[in-house]
Design an enzyme around this catalytic site. Structure first.
Site, PDB file in Angstrom:
ATOM      1  CG  ASN A  10      28.520  47.495  27.106  1.00 10.93           C
ATOM      2  OD1 ASN A  10      27.583  47.721  27.871  1.00 10.93           O
ATOM      3  ND2 ASN A  10      28.600  48.005  25.897  1.00 10.93           N
ATOM      4  CG  ASP A  69      34.045  42.189  17.651  1.00 16.46           C
ATOM      5  OD1 ASP A  69      33.970  43.187  18.406  1.00 16.46           O
ATOM      6  OD2 ASP A  69      34.859  42.127  16.724  1.00 16.46           O
ATOM      7  CG  HIS A 177      23.147  44.537  15.248  1.00 18.12           C
ATOM      8  ND1 HIS A 177      22.230  45.559  15.262  1.00 18.12           N
ATOM      9  CD2 HIS A 177      24.192  44.973  15.985  1.00 18.12           C
ATOM     10  CE1 HIS A 177      22.719  46.581  15.945  1.00 18.12           C
ATOM     11  NE2 HIS A 177      23.901  46.251  16.414  1.00 18.12           N
ATOM     12  NE  ARG A 178      23.894  45.068  21.405  1.00 12.90           N
ATOM     13  CZ  ARG A 178      24.509  45.917  20.570  1.00 12.90           C
ATOM     14  NH1 ARG A 178      25.638  45.575  20.005  1.00 12.90           N
ATOM     15  NH2 ARG A 178      23.980  47.098  20.310  1.00 12.90           N
TER      16      ARG A 178
HETATM   17  P1  IMP Z   1      30.880  46.177  19.945  1.00  9.84           P
HETATM   18  O1  IMP Z   1      31.598  45.002  19.379  1.00  9.84           O
HETATM   19  O2  IMP Z   1      29.505  45.848  20.436  1.00  9.84           O
HETATM   20  O3  IMP Z   1      31.697  46.937  20.949  1.00  9.84           O
HETATM   21  O4  IMP Z   1      30.625  47.193  18.740  1.00  9.84           O
HETATM   22  C1  IMP Z   1      31.694  47.776  17.988  1.00  9.84           C
HETATM   23  C2  IMP Z   1      31.252  49.102  17.410  1.00  9.84           C
HETATM   24  O5  IMP Z   1      30.180  48.920  16.470  1.00  9.84           O
HETATM   25  C3  IMP Z   1      30.702  50.096  18.439  1.00  9.84           C
HETATM   26  O6  IMP Z   1      31.720  50.856  19.011  1.00  9.84           O
HETATM   27  C4  IMP Z   1      29.782  50.959  17.587  1.00  9.84           C
HETATM   28  O7  IMP Z   1      30.522  51.946  16.902  1.00  9.84           O
HETATM   29  C5  IMP Z   1      29.246  49.980  16.578  1.00  9.84           C
HETATM   30  N1  IMP Z   1      27.944  49.424  17.045  1.00  9.84           N
HETATM   31  C6  IMP Z   1      27.760  48.208  17.627  1.00  9.84           C
HETATM   32  N2  IMP Z   1      26.457  48.014  17.899  1.00  9.84           N
HETATM   33  C7  IMP Z   1      25.826  49.139  17.483  1.00  9.84           C
HETATM   34  C8  IMP Z   1      24.447  49.548  17.513  1.00  9.84           C
HETATM   35  O8  IMP Z   1      23.538  48.845  17.975  1.00  9.84           O
HETATM   36  N3  IMP Z   1      24.195  50.767  16.993  1.00  9.84           N
HETATM   37  C9  IMP Z   1      25.150  51.580  16.478  1.00  9.84           C
HETATM   38  N4  IMP Z   1      26.434  51.260  16.449  1.00  9.84           N
HETATM   39  C10 IMP Z   1      26.770  50.039  16.934  1.00  9.84           C
END
Ligand code: IMP
Length: 191
Positions: A10, A69, A177-178
């Site tokens: 990403n 994740d 969260h992130r």
């Molecule tokens: P990833 O592990 O960051 O790829 O997140 C997995 C899934 O969680 C993503 O495909 C989104 O559907 C959801 N997601 C993760 N972070 C966010 C956010 O900040 N806003 C909304 N959805 C999120």
């Protein structure tokens, strides 16, 4: 300068991390180390998936590495969609369909509490560290707002009137969260 791999494809996340660690740590992408592997995400927890990705890189490529994740955990759905957030409505990662299914599954339920949780697994030398970041909130009755991605239009963080999709990126990053998980990572490196 210390080099570390961020096990993600990403580009948005990669740029964000590079900006935060500029001049202090060199963040390499999977592409930078010629890793084109489709790393399996087969665990049933966020911690498990983050560890699979970080260990994959450490074991096969030898670099210190971190991976993340994220999942949306909804109380009235026993923590679903959780680790399956990206593919809640099926394998094609369609955010609209995911949100529709979430709202349908919550229809008639008064408890709409939920949280986003990001887990970062870091492997440095032979040490493994797990860090997480959480934002509490609730699922709205209908989507609202155009910004962000994923479930942003239906998630309203605690203490705010707007959904994540109605906030600017800077405001979201401050409380997200992130953002919180990444702050722990940069603290760990004393940045
Ligand atoms: P990833 O592990 O960051 O790829 O997140 C997995 C899934 O969680 C993503 O495909 C989104 O559907 C959801 N997601 C993760 N972070 C966010 C956010 O900040 N806003 C909304 N959805 C999120």
């Amino acid at each position: 300068m210390k080099k570390i791999v961020f096990a993600t494809n990403n580009l948005h996340k990669l740029e964000e991390l590079r900006k935060l660690t500029e001049g202090k740590i060199e963040i390499l992408s999977l592409k930078d180390i010629n890793c084109n592997d489709d790393i399996p995400e087969t665990a049933d927890t966020l911690e498990g998936n983050a560890l699979i990705k970080a260990r994959w890189v450490k074991e096969r490529y030898g670099y210190d590495c971190f991976a993340d994740d994220t999942g949306l955990e909804v109380d009235a759905l026993d923590g679903a969609p959780g680790v399956y957030s990206a593919r809640y409505a099926g394998d094609n990662h369609d955010s609209e369909a995911n949100m529709r299914l979430l709202l349908a599954n919550l229809e008639g339920k008064s408890d709409r509490r939920a949280r986003f949780r990001t887990v970062i697994a870091l492997i440095e030398g032979c040490e493994e560290h797990i860090m997480d970041g959480v934002v509490e909130g609730e699922i709205t009755l209908a989507p609202s707002g155009e910004n962000g991605f994923g479930y942003d239009p239906v998630f309203r963080p605690e203490g705010f009137e707007e959904t994540f999709a109605e906030m600017g990126a800077d405001q979201k990053n401050k409380i997200s969260h992130r953002g919180r998980a990444v702050a722990k990572l940069t603290d760990y490196f004393s940045l």
